[in-house]
Design a protein around this motif. Structure first.
Motif, PDB file in Angstrom:
ATOM      1  N   ALA A   3     -52.894 123.469 -40.641  1.00 43.14           N
ATOM      2  CA  ALA A   3     -52.025 122.392 -40.169  1.00 43.14           C
ATOM      3  C   ALA A   3     -52.837 121.363 -39.394  1.00 43.14           C
ATOM      4  N   THR A   4     -52.262 120.178 -39.271  1.00 42.27           N
ATOM      5  CA  THR A   4     -52.911 119.121 -38.510  1.00 42.27           C
ATOM      6  C   THR A   4     -52.786 119.397 -37.012  1.00 42.27           C
ATOM      7  N   TYR A   5     -51.570 119.666 -36.554  1.00 46.16           N
ATOM      8  CA  TYR A   5     -51.380 120.012 -35.150  1.00 46.16           C
ATOM      9  C   TYR A   5     -50.132 120.853 -34.979  1.00 46.16           C
ATOM     10  N   ASP A   6     -50.117 121.599 -33.890  1.00 47.79           N
ATOM     11  CA  ASP A   6     -48.941 122.361 -33.481  1.00 47.79           C
ATOM     12  C   ASP A   6     -48.381 121.723 -32.219  1.00 47.79           C
ATOM     13  N   ILE A   7     -47.099 121.897 -32.002  1.00 48.80           N
ATOM     14  CA  ILE A   7     -46.467 121.420 -30.779  1.00 48.80           C
ATOM     15  C   ILE A   7     -46.177 122.637 -29.911  1.00 48.80           C
ATOM     16  N   VAL A   8     -46.680 122.601 -28.693  1.00 50.74           N
ATOM     17  CA  VAL A   8     -46.423 123.683 -27.739  1.00 50.74           C
ATOM     18  C   VAL A   8     -46.012 123.065 -26.414  1.00 50.74           C
TER      19      VAL A   8
END
Length: 158
Positions: A3-8
Motif C-alpha cells: 500500500a501507499t500509506y496507512d491511516i493510524v
C-alpha cells in the motif's frame, strides 16, 4: 510494500511507538490522524530522499523538454496531465507553462512542493473562469460609471 500509506491515530504513535513505526515495513508512509489539528505524515528518511530525487529529476526533465523540444508539442500533451488546460486561451497556456517550469525548478531546489500546488490551483481557477462565459464576462467587463469611494478596510491605519 503493497500500500501507499496507512491511516493510524496519532495516539498510536504515542502509546505504541515501536508497533506503529513497524507499519513502515509494509507501507510507504503513515498518515497520523489527529483530532485537534491537521494530520501528519511519517515516513523513512530513505523514502523521503528517494521522492526528492524523483521530483528533482521530473523538474529538470520538464524544463529540458520545454526548452529543447517543440514547445507546441509540450502544450499539446499538457491536457493529458491537466485536463482543465483546454479552457485556457493559447496565450495563457504559454504563460502557464513558463511559470510552471520556473516554479517546479525552484520548488524542487527547496524541496518544498507547496508552491507548485499553489500555482496549479491558481491556474485551475483561471481555467474555471474561462470555462464559464457568464463569469468571464462579469470579471472582465468594465463597470458602468463611478462606483463611489472605497472605504478604508477595518484595522488599516489610514
Amino acid at each position: 510494500m503493497s500500500a501507499t500509506y496507512d491511516i493510524v491515530p496519532f495516539s498510536d504513535l504515542l502509546h505504541r511507538p515501536a508497533v506503529t513505526v513497524g507499519f513502515l515495513d509494509r507501507v510507504r508512509a503513515l498518515r497520523l490522524r489527529r483530532r485537534d489539528a491537521g494530520d501528519l505524515a511519517l515516513m523513512r528518511v530513505e523514502q523521503l530522499d528517494s521522492e526528492g530525487v524523483v521530483v528533482d529529476f521530473t523538474a529538470r526533465l520538464l524544463a529540458g523538454l520545454v526548452r529543447r523540444v517543440d514547445r507546441d508539442a509540450v502544450c499539446a500533451v499538457l491536457p493529458e496531465a491537466l485536463p482543465w488546460v483546454v479552457f485556457l486561451p493559447d496565450d495563457d497556456v504559454d504563460e502557464f507553462l513558463t511559470e510552471l517550469v520556473a516554479v517546479v525548478q525552484g520548488a524542487a531546489s527547496l524541496q518544498n512542493l507547496a508552491p507548485v500546488a499553489t500555482l496549479l490551483a491558481q491556474w485551475r481557477h483561471t481555467a474555471e473562469v474561462h470555462a464559464d462565459p457568464a463569469l468571464l464576462d462579469l470579471l472582465t467587463s468594465e463597470p458602468e460609471g463611478d462606483l463611489g469611494p472605497v472605504p478604508v478596510p477595518e484595522g488599516h491605519p489610514g
